[in-house]
Design a protein around this motif. Structure first.
Motif, PDB file in Angstrom:
ATOM      1  N   LEU A 118       0.834  -1.196   0.000  1.00  0.00           N
ATOM      2  CA  LEU A 118       0.000   0.000   0.000  1.00  0.00           C
ATOM      3  C   LEU A 118       0.875   1.255   0.000  1.00  0.00           C
ATOM      4  N   ALA A 119       1.945   1.233   0.783  1.00  0.00           N
ATOM      5  CA  ALA A 119       2.861   2.373   0.800  1.00  0.00           C
ATOM      6  C   ALA A 119       3.464   2.605  -0.581  1.00  0.00           C
ATOM      7  N   SER A 120       3.777   1.524  -1.298  1.00  0.00           N
ATOM      8  CA  SER A 120       4.334   1.651  -2.649  1.00  0.00           C
ATOM      9  C   SER A 120       3.329   2.289  -3.603  1.00  0.00           C
ATOM     10  N   LEU A 121       2.060   1.895  -3.488  1.00  0.00           N
ATOM     11  CA  LEU A 121       1.033   2.490  -4.346  1.00  0.00           C
ATOM     12  C   LEU A 121       0.873   3.977  -4.064  1.00  0.00           C
ATOM     13  N   ILE A 122       0.871   4.341  -2.788  1.00  0.00           N
ATOM     14  CA  ILE A 122       0.732   5.752  -2.420  1.00  0.00           C
ATOM     15  C   ILE A 122       1.944   6.541  -2.897  1.00  0.00           C
ATOM     16  N   GLU A 123       3.121   5.966  -2.756  1.00  0.00           N
ATOM     17  CA  GLU A 123       4.337   6.628  -3.229  1.00  0.00           C
ATOM     18  C   GLU A 123       4.266   6.876  -4.735  1.00  0.00           C
ATOM     19  N   ILE A 130      -5.037   6.704   7.246  1.00  0.00           N
ATOM     20  CA  ILE A 130      -5.894   6.384   8.400  1.00  0.00           C
ATOM     21  C   ILE A 130      -6.931   5.345   7.986  1.00  0.00           C
ATOM     22  N   VAL A 131      -6.973   4.227   8.719  1.00  0.00           N
ATOM     23  CA  VAL A 131      -7.972   3.181   8.476  1.00  0.00           C
ATOM     24  C   VAL A 131      -8.611   2.834   9.821  1.00  0.00           C
ATOM     25  N   LEU A 132      -9.919   2.990   9.905  1.00  0.00           N
ATOM     26  CA  LEU A 132     -10.641   2.735  11.152  1.00  0.00           C
ATOM     27  C   LEU A 132     -11.296   1.357  11.128  1.00  0.00           C
ATOM     28  N   SER A 133     -11.423   0.779  12.311  1.00  0.00           N
ATOM     29  CA  SER A 133     -12.192  -0.459  12.450  1.00  0.00           C
ATOM     30  C   SER A 133     -13.680  -0.143  12.409  1.00  0.00           C
ATOM     31  N   HIS A 134     -14.488  -1.171  12.459  1.00  0.00           N
ATOM     32  CA  HIS A 134     -15.914  -0.976  12.669  1.00  0.00           C
ATOM     33  C   HIS A 134     -16.196  -0.805  14.160  1.00  0.00           C
ATOM     34  N   PRO A 135     -17.310  -0.160  14.492  1.00  0.00           N
ATOM     35  CA  PRO A 135     -17.759  -0.130  15.889  1.00  0.00           C
ATOM     36  C   PRO A 135     -18.608  -1.366  16.188  1.00  0.00           C
ATOM     37  N   ASN A 183     -14.320  -4.289   9.783  1.00  0.00           N
ATOM     38  CA  ASN A 183     -14.099  -3.601   8.517  1.00  0.00           C
ATOM     39  C   ASN A 183     -13.012  -4.346   7.755  1.00  0.00           C
ATOM     40  N   GLN A 184     -13.342  -4.868   6.568  1.00  0.00           N
ATOM     41  CA  GLN A 184     -12.399  -5.730   5.855  1.00  0.00           C
ATOM     42  C   GLN A 184     -11.109  -5.015   5.482  1.00  0.00           C
ATOM     43  N   ASP A 185     -11.185  -3.716   5.161  1.00  0.00           N
ATOM     44  CA  ASP A 185      -9.965  -2.993   4.803  1.00  0.00           C
ATOM     45  C   ASP A 185      -9.022  -2.888   6.001  1.00  0.00           C
ATOM     46  N   PHE A 186      -9.579  -2.616   7.177  1.00  0.00           N
ATOM     47  CA  PHE A 186      -8.774  -2.556   8.396  1.00  0.00           C
ATOM     48  C   PHE A 186      -8.204  -3.936   8.716  1.00  0.00           C
ATOM     49  N   LEU A 187      -9.034  -4.967   8.606  1.00  0.00           N
ATOM     50  CA  LEU A 187      -8.586  -6.328   8.884  1.00  0.00           C
ATOM     51  C   LEU A 187      -7.485  -6.747   7.922  1.00  0.00           C
ATOM     52  N   TYR A 188      -7.625  -6.377   6.657  1.00  0.00           N
ATOM     53  CA  TYR A 188      -6.653  -6.753   5.634  1.00  0.00           C
ATOM     54  C   TYR A 188      -5.261  -6.218   5.954  1.00  0.00           C
ATOM     55  N   LEU A 189      -5.193  -5.045   6.551  1.00  0.00           N
ATOM     56  CA  LEU A 189      -3.900  -4.410   6.819  1.00  0.00           C
ATOM     57  C   LEU A 189      -3.354  -4.687   8.210  1.00  0.00           C
ATOM     58  N   LEU A 192      -7.222   2.083  -3.624  1.00  0.00           N
ATOM     59  CA  LEU A 192      -5.887   1.501  -3.527  1.00  0.00           C
ATOM     60  C   LEU A 192      -5.917   0.174  -2.763  1.00  0.00           C
ATOM     61  N   ILE A 193      -6.624   0.153  -1.626  1.00  0.00           N
ATOM     62  CA  ILE A 193      -6.695  -1.088  -0.843  1.00  0.00           C
ATOM     63  C   ILE A 193      -7.419  -2.171  -1.636  1.00  0.00           C
ATOM     64  N   HIS A 194      -8.484  -1.801  -2.336  1.00  0.00           N
ATOM     65  CA  HIS A 194      -9.232  -2.794  -3.102  1.00  0.00           C
ATOM     66  C   HIS A 194      -8.406  -3.354  -4.245  1.00  0.00           C
ATOM     67  N   SER A 195      -7.550  -2.534  -4.830  1.00  0.00           N
ATOM     68  CA  SER A 195      -6.694  -3.051  -5.891  1.00  0.00           C
ATOM     69  C   SER A 195      -5.718  -4.090  -5.354  1.00  0.00           C
ATOM     70  N   LEU A 196      -5.322  -3.958  -4.089  1.00  0.00           N
ATOM     71  CA  LEU A 196      -4.469  -4.964  -3.455  1.00  0.00           C
ATOM     72  C   LEU A 196      -5.262  -6.195  -3.043  1.00  0.00           C
ATOM     73  N   ARG A 197      -6.425  -5.968  -2.465  1.00  0.00           N
ATOM     74  CA  ARG A 197      -7.255  -7.088  -2.010  1.00  0.00           C
ATOM     75  C   ARG A 197      -7.703  -7.976  -3.160  1.00  0.00           C
ATOM     76  N   ALA A 198      -7.784  -7.416  -4.363  1.00  0.00           N
ATOM     77  CA  ALA A 198      -8.284  -8.182  -5.504  1.00  0.00           C
ATOM     78  C   ALA A 198      -7.378  -9.339  -5.864  1.00  0.00           C
ATOM     79  N   LEU A 199      -6.102  -9.238  -5.562  1.00  0.00           N
ATOM     80  CA  LEU A 199      -5.145 -10.294  -5.894  1.00  0.00           C
ATOM     81  C   LEU A 199      -4.840 -11.115  -4.652  1.00  0.00           C
TER      82      LEU A 199
END
Length: 495
Positions: free
Chosen positions: A75-80, A98-103, A118-124, A229-236
């Motif tokens: 993810l850092a590479s994509l942002i860079e 910033i990535v937040l969990s679910h409540p 939250n799947q994005d938070f869990l993924y990272l 960006l996160i979804h592009s990583l999660r897809a693979l």
């Protein structure tokens, strides 16, 4: 939608480094210093409390600290790379992600719904606790991680169960810097990012957003969306993720087999629902991935029928669309079968038509082909089948008729969610490691007076889960679920 060339990687076991071939560099996981997991329950499975599920060095079953850190590095590479395109000030500035969990969500008063992260938070992060957050930061490249988890509180733990706390979360994830969630706002204020990456339009955790993130956004730069960006990583999917999805597919396929065996003529949809749920859970699933469709007879023509409360009569078919979640990864399978165990001639004829189309669509699942292309092919093939079956009027084009009798797409992305990574377009070429569904169907309402009478009231869908591979054709995750007429009738005959 951002199109990204996904990074393949090899873990160099001799050094503990991770080679990123797209950048020709070795990334040394800096935060992965071995730590002893506290000898207590952490609020989620750990190697100490669940050695039958989690190996040493894993954060969640099957997924190691190294894999989670590699995700953050990618993810850092994509942002860079994004910042490089924005100009010198952006590329050399400080990034804050910033990535937040679910409540915890409540059904009434103090009775909570089962928590789902939250799947994005869990993924990272791999953290399963609510009220948590992950922040990545750095100049030019945001690869320094800060984790925020709820403070340990004996009073709350009495009611809600143990919490990981800072020491538990650090040991489990390998992330060196861990704070209590109450400190999120103070830390964010101290970082003063030039570029902020955060999805503010629909915050995952409204209270944390309002209390800690919103004040920073009011005085800082406009945030850039992180989700694509996160979804592009999660897809693979990595090999470890594919293994988890294989197990989810296997569990659900066996649940279908055993649910078919319960069919013996008149039966309540609720009974099949209960049997399917039971078989998934007793064979290792955490829970069902979504409310299943258990639709008997003409109700199969309601695509999202989830009432599951009517009697399926002897001679009718049932369409069951269901799946399970297995440690963060899901299955999504559909089978249609006669509840008395034997297809009638009309049922068999329509079923074989859908099955033939599904097989053709599965054969197209290869790198470079898009879901939209497979969808166009499905429409053409269904149109031909409808004409062959005498359902089409002479003046109607095949594709138009197919849309009428199959109003949904051929499939969707699959992974941590059922309709996974929705930020990705279905026109994007498929790549090795992507997981998708292939699910053609034909739905002929009992009120359709333009169709031959013997087909009216029949609704059939056949859905499999597929991983795209470089060689050897697609990997069918749901291959154990009976699908041919012979295999379905054999499964129904098992007692």
């Amino acid at each position: 939608v951002l199109s990204v060339s996904f990074v393949t990687f090899t873990v160099l076991l001799s050094t503990g480094s991770v080679w990123c071939p797209c950048r020709n560099i070795s990334v040394k996981p800096g935060g992965l210093k071995p730590k002893t997991v506290p000898p207590r329950y952490l609020g989620q499975p750990s190697p100490y409390s669940h050695p039958h599920l989690i190996k040493h060095g894993e954060v969640t079953p099957g997924l190691s600290q190294t894999e989670y850190e590699l995700r953050r590095h990618r993810l850092a590479s994509l942002i860079e790379a994004q910042a490089d395109r924005l100009g010198p000030s952006a590329s050399s500035g400080t990034h804050v992600v910033i990535v937040l969990s679910h409540p915890t969500r409540y059904m009434t008063n103090d009775i909570p719904y089962p928590f789902h992260q939250n799947q994005d938070f869990l993924y990272l992060s791999g953290i399963l606790e609510p009220d948590s957050a992950l922040v990545l930061h750095g100049r030019g490249r945001p690869d320094q991680a800060i984790l925020f988890v709820p403070r340990r509180d004996p009073g709350r733990e009495l009611w809600d169960g143990p919490r990981s706390g800072k020491d538990g979360a650090a040991a489990l994830t390998g992330i060196e810097r861990v704070h209590c969630t109450e400190e999120l706002g103070v830390v964010l204020k101290s970082l003063k990012g030039t570029l902020v990456w955060y999805d503010s339009s629909q915050p995952a955790h409204p209270r944390l957003h309002q209390t800690h993130v919103s004040p920073m956004l009011e005085v800082g730069p406009m945030p850039r969306s992180l989700r694509p960006l996160i979804h592009s990583l999660r897809a693979l999917k990595s090999s470890a993720e594919v293994a988890l999805m294989q197990e989810a597919g296997h569990i659900t396929a066996q649940a279908f087999r055993r649910t078919m065996a319960l069919s013996q003529g008149d039966i309540d949809e609720a009974v099949l629902f209960a049997k399917f749920d039971f078989e998934n859970r007793i064979h290792g699933a955490n829970f069902l991935a979504y409310p299943p469709v258990v639709a008997g007879g003409n109700r199969a023509n309601t695509l999202h029928y989830i009432n599951n409360n009517q009697i399926i009569k002897d001679g009718e078919m049932v369409l069951l669309d269901g799946g399970c979640e297995y440690f963060g990864y899901v299955s999504d399978i559909t089978r249609t079968w006669p509840v008395n165990g034997k297809f009638s001639p009309a049922q068999a004829e329509l079923y074989e038509a859908v099955l033939e189309v599904q097989r053709s669509c599965l054969s197209l699942c290869s790198p470079g082909v898009s879901l939209d292309h497979i969808y166009s092919t499905m429409l053409a093939l269904l149109g031909r089948q409808l004409r062959r079956l005498g359902i089409l009027m002479a003046s109607t084009t095949d594709a138009d008729a197919a849309r009428r009798y199959c109003p949904h797409h051929v499939g969707h992305y699959l992974g941590m969610d059922v309709h996974d990574t929705p930020e990705l377009s279905r026109s994007q070429p498929l790549q090795p490691g992507m997981a998708i569904t292939i699910e053609p169907g034909l739905y002929i309402s009992k009120d359709n007076d333009q169709a031959p009478k013997h087909f009216r009231g029949l609704g059939i869908r056949i859905e499999d889960d597929v991983v795209i591979r470089d060689k050897g054709g697609p990997l069918i995750l749901s291959s154990d679920a009976p699908k041919t007429i012979t295999d379905v009738e054999k499964a129904c005959a098992q007692r």
